[in-house]
Structures are given as structure tokens and as C-alpha cells.
Scaffold this motif. Structure first.
Motif, PDB file in Angstrom:
ATOM      1  N   SER A   1       0.821  -1.219   0.000  1.00  0.00           N
ATOM      2  CA  SER A   1       0.000   0.000   0.000  1.00  0.00           C
ATOM      3  C   SER A   1       0.851   1.263   0.000  1.00  0.00           C
ATOM      4  N   ALA A   2       1.986   1.207   0.699  1.00  0.00           N
ATOM      5  CA  ALA A   2       2.880   2.369   0.730  1.00  0.00           C
ATOM      6  C   ALA A   2       3.489   2.628  -0.644  1.00  0.00           C
ATOM      7  N   LEU A   3       3.679   1.557  -1.410  1.00  0.00           N
ATOM      8  CA  LEU A   3       4.256   1.687  -2.749  1.00  0.00           C
ATOM      9  C   LEU A   3       3.198   2.075  -3.778  1.00  0.00           C
ATOM     10  N   ARG A   4       2.020   1.389  -3.680  1.00  0.00           N
ATOM     11  CA  ARG A   4       0.933   1.646  -4.635  1.00  0.00           C
ATOM     12  C   ARG A   4      -0.399   1.604  -3.900  1.00  0.00           C
ATOM     13  N   GLU A   5      -0.902   2.778  -3.554  1.00  0.00           N
ATOM     14  CA  GLU A   5      -2.135   2.836  -2.780  1.00  0.00           C
ATOM     15  C   GLU A   5      -3.361   2.433  -3.587  1.00  0.00           C
ATOM     16  N   ASP A   6      -3.248   2.358  -4.909  1.00  0.00           N
ATOM     17  CA  ASP A   6      -4.399   1.996  -5.744  1.00  0.00           C
ATOM     18  C   ASP A   6      -4.697   0.500  -5.729  1.00  0.00           C
ATOM     19  N   LEU A   7      -3.736  -0.320  -5.351  1.00  0.00           N
ATOM     20  CA  LEU A   7      -3.937  -1.770  -5.383  1.00  0.00           C
ATOM     21  C   LEU A   7      -4.881  -2.211  -4.271  1.00  0.00           C
ATOM     22  N   GLU A   8      -5.649  -3.253  -4.537  1.00  0.00           N
ATOM     23  CA  GLU A   8      -6.616  -3.774  -3.566  1.00  0.00           C
ATOM     24  C   GLU A   8      -6.082  -5.084  -2.996  1.00  0.00           C
ATOM     25  N   THR A   9      -5.574  -5.034  -1.785  1.00  0.00           N
ATOM     26  CA  THR A   9      -5.085  -6.257  -1.160  1.00  0.00           C
ATOM     27  C   THR A   9      -6.255  -6.980  -0.500  1.00  0.00           C
ATOM     28  N   GLN A  10      -6.332  -8.289  -0.718  1.00  0.00           N
ATOM     29  CA  GLN A  10      -7.429  -9.097  -0.201  1.00  0.00           C
ATOM     30  C   GLN A  10      -6.885 -10.299   0.542  1.00  0.00           C
ATOM     31  N   SER A  11      -7.630 -10.752   1.565  1.00  0.00           N
ATOM     32  CA  SER A  11      -7.189 -11.878   2.381  1.00  0.00           C
ATOM     33  C   SER A  11      -7.128 -13.160   1.570  1.00  0.00           C
ATOM     34  N   LEU A  12      -6.029 -13.876   1.706  1.00  0.00           N
ATOM     35  CA  LEU A  12      -5.822 -15.131   0.988  1.00  0.00           C
ATOM     36  C   LEU A  12      -5.288 -16.169   1.964  1.00  0.00           C
ATOM     37  N   ARG A  13      -6.144 -17.082   2.408  1.00  0.00           N
ATOM     38  CA  ARG A  13      -5.755 -18.124   3.337  1.00  0.00           C
ATOM     39  C   ARG A  13      -5.551 -19.450   2.605  1.00  0.00           C
ATOM     40  N   GLY A  14      -5.027 -20.440   3.334  1.00  0.00           N
ATOM     41  CA  GLY A  14      -4.833 -21.762   2.757  1.00  0.00           C
ATOM     42  C   GLY A  14      -3.371 -22.049   2.496  1.00  0.00           C
ATOM     43  N   ASN A  15      -3.072 -23.303   2.149  1.00  0.00           N
ATOM     44  CA  ASN A  15      -1.684 -23.667   1.866  1.00  0.00           C
ATOM     45  C   ASN A  15      -1.243 -23.121   0.512  1.00  0.00           C
ATOM     46  N   VAL A  16       0.012 -23.333   0.181  1.00  0.00           N
ATOM     47  CA  VAL A  16       0.572 -22.762  -1.052  1.00  0.00           C
ATOM     48  C   VAL A  16      -0.197 -23.227  -2.278  1.00  0.00           C
ATOM     49  N   GLN A  17      -0.543 -24.520  -2.320  1.00  0.00           N
ATOM     50  CA  GLN A  17      -1.244 -25.050  -3.492  1.00  0.00           C
ATOM     51  C   GLN A  17      -2.625 -24.407  -3.654  1.00  0.00           C
ATOM     52  N   THR A  18      -3.326 -24.196  -2.532  1.00  0.00           N
ATOM     53  CA  THR A  18      -4.627 -23.531  -2.582  1.00  0.00           C
ATOM     54  C   THR A  18      -4.492 -22.107  -3.093  1.00  0.00           C
ATOM     55  N   ARG A  19      -3.472 -21.422  -2.651  1.00  0.00           N
ATOM     56  CA  ARG A  19      -3.267 -20.035  -3.084  1.00  0.00           C
ATOM     57  C   ARG A  19      -2.931 -19.959  -4.578  1.00  0.00           C
ATOM     58  N   LEU A  20      -2.105 -20.881  -5.037  1.00  0.00           N
ATOM     59  CA  LEU A  20      -1.756 -20.904  -6.462  1.00  0.00           C
ATOM     60  C   LEU A  20      -2.973 -21.216  -7.326  1.00  0.00           C
TER      61      LEU A  20
END
Length: 312
Positions: free
Chosen positions: A135-154
Motif C-alpha cells: 500500500s505504501a508503494l501503490r495505494e491503488d492496489l486492492e489487497t485481499q485476504s488469501l488463506r490456505g496452503n501454497v497449493q490452494t493459493r496458487l
């Protein structure tokens, strides 16, 4: 033949880590049999709530520590960044392993870098620390919660739920993810979590197992992470708060970078210093002093505000 039981979480990355320690033990001790036991932790069971909302300390270690105390396992292998700075009485770290790449990494199927993301792009991460720095670098980006193991995230990244996600480069390297995702870019600007890229091997203090594990300890990683953990302990923080700290030891000089702030990047404290060190006590003192300076600058109030932060 003596037998050692390693307790671990069940994700692919956690199993890689546990089996890595298993291989090291079996190579070191030909007369010891090693077994890996999978244990589900609170952090593995609750996947629909951001980590910061379900408690930041012991989410991935408590159940393993209970089994250590009951002698149902002999040692537990953790990502060191998940290990609370205070231990249950009778337990402690027998070894801190050599670190992998400590950086965080940008992953995307469509965009070559964080800078190339379009306005309002969705970035997945569980971490308030990462959210703050993005957010400090790019305030326009929308960060969203992403849970789960690496495979789930991918999988969610590939299915288009996110334009990009942020993972630890150490996990990317250990699991060989480079073959799966076209764009993987280490983020040099982002300050990692305490202990990132090292494994913490926990057992009962004073036990025979503790002495057997000593060969796994990496002195450089121990110096660096002692400073980092002292910094976070002094701030009364944990792995789910917006705090980043990274110490690097080269030729007796400890270089430390730290950051703390609100997840939207609007209030941020930063510090960087280089100090000559000779002992673990020197490293601990530096971490404490850096945290005390943050406290003088209002870190406590910022962290209190961050505790009420809502992920989208």
C-alpha cells in the motif's frame, strides 16, 4: 534402534520442511529411526478468517507444543516466522537452520511485476506486513485476504481470483514453483517477517533430543534471528502484525532493516542500521534498542490501530 518422532503441520511445504530435517537426522545418526507425524493446528483449521483476527500468537504451534509436553512427539519443525517469541515453560528452540532466500516474492500468471499491475488490481496475501508495504508503494492496489496452503493459493491465482499473490521466496524455492507460474519476482523493497526463511526445531529443554539436534544449528541464522525476535518481542508483536524486520550478518557486521505501520501504508516507521557484533547478546541488544526507538516514536499507538484492521 532409537526412534524420534517429528511433529509437523500437513501442508506440502510443512512436510517438505519436516522431511528435510528427517533426512538430516538420518544422515547424521545411522542408528536412529525418524518418523513424521502430521498434526492439525488452529491456523490450519480456520481458513475463512484473516489470521490477524483469530489471534496472532501460537496459531501454528500450540497443538504441536502440547504433544511435545506429553512426549507424544520428540521434536516439532516450524517455519521460524510462525514461532512465537515466548515459549511454553519447558520448551525451546534446539536449532535454527540455515536460511533460504529471506525475501517475499510477487507471483502472477498475467503480469510481469508489481509495477505492471493495472490500477485497482487484486493482490492476495494473509499478511498485514505485506499489505502495509504494498500500500505504501501503490495505494491503488486492492489487497485481499488469501488463506490456505501454497497449493490452494496458487489455484486461486490461476483461476483468476487475484491478479497477483505474495508468497515467501523460500517456499517458492523449496517447492520448485518456478515451473508452475510464469512470473515470479523477488521483492527487494519489502522487509520480511522475523525469522523468515529459517526453520525452527523445537523440543523439550534439557532433553536428550535437544543435544541430538545441535548439529542443525546455523550460527549466522541464529545471530540474525536473535536480533529480529528481540525486536518483535520488545514491541509485544507477533507474526500476524504489520511489523517487518530483517537482520543480515556479514563479516561481523549486522545490518538491520525494520518497518512498522498501518496496513494502508498511511503511518509508517522505518529504521536501518549497521553495527559490529560478536555475540548473540549483542544481537539481542540491538533488536531491543531498535524497538525501543520505535516505541519512542509512537509504535504502540500504531499497532493498537492496526489490531482493528479489516481485510477486504
Amino acid at each position: 534402534m532409537q526412534k524420534l518422532i517429528i511433529g509437523t503441520r500437513g501442508s506440502v511445504l510443512a512436510l517438505w520442511q519436516a522431511n528435510h530435517i528427517k533426512d538430516c537426522l538420518e544422515a547424521q545418526y545411522k542408528d536412529i529411526e525418524v518418523e513424521v507425524k502430521i498434526v492439525k493446528t488452529k491456523g490450519d483449521k480456520i481458513l475463512d478468517v484473516p489470521l490477524a483476527k483469530i489471534g496472532g500468537k501460537g496459531l501454528f504451534t500450540k497443538e504441536l507444543e502440547e504433544l511435545l509436553l506429553k512426549d507424544e512427539i520428540d521434536l516439532a519443525v516450524h517455519s521460524l516466522k510462525d514461532v512465537p517469541v515466548e515459549f511454553v515453560e519447558g520448551l525451546g528452540l534446539a536449532a535454527i537452520t540455515k536460511r533460504e532466500d529471506v525475501r517475499d516474492s510477487f507471483l502472477s500468471f498475467k503480469y510481469a511485476s508489481l509495477e505492471e499491475l493495472p490500477l485497482g488490481a487484486r493482490v492476495g496475501t494473509t499478511s498485514l506486513r505485506r499489505t502495509m508495504q504494498i500500500s505504501a508503494l501503490r495505494e491503488d492496489l486492492e489487497t485481499q485476504s488469501l488463506r490456505g496452503n501454497v497449493q490452494t493459493r496458487l489455484k486461486r491465482l490461476q483461476e483468476g481470483d487475484f491478479d497477483a499473490i505474495i508468497l515467501a521466496q523460500a517456499g517458492v524455492n523449496r517447492l520448485g514453483i518456478h515451473k508452475e507460474v510464469p512470473y515470479i519476482v523477488p521483492l527487494d523493497f519489502m522487509i520480511p517477517a522475523m525469522g523468515q526463511a529459517a526453520l525452527g526445531v523445537e523440543c523439550k529443554k534439557g532433553s536428550k533430543t535437544e543435544s541430538l539436534l545441535q548439529f542443525l544449528n546455523d550460527s549466522k541464522a541464529a545471530f540474525e534471528t536473535t536480533c529480529e525476535r528481540a525486536f518483535v518481542r520488545t514491541l509485544n508483536g507477533g507474526c500476524q502484525v504489520p511489523i517487518g524486520v530483517n537482520a543480515t550478518l556479514e563479516n561481523g557486521i549486522l545490518k538491520v532493516r525494520s518497518i512498522l505501520g498501518l496496513p494502508d501504508g498511511t503511518e509508517i516507521l522505518r529504521e536501518c542500521l549497521e553495527v559490529q557484533v560478536k555475540t548473540l547478546a549483542d544481537c539481542k541488544r540491538i533488536g531491543v534498542q531498535m524497538a525501543q526507538e520505535f516505541l519512542r516514536q509512537g509504535a504502540e499507538k500504531i499497532l493498537q490501530k492496526a489490531q482493528n484492521w479489516e481485510f477486504k
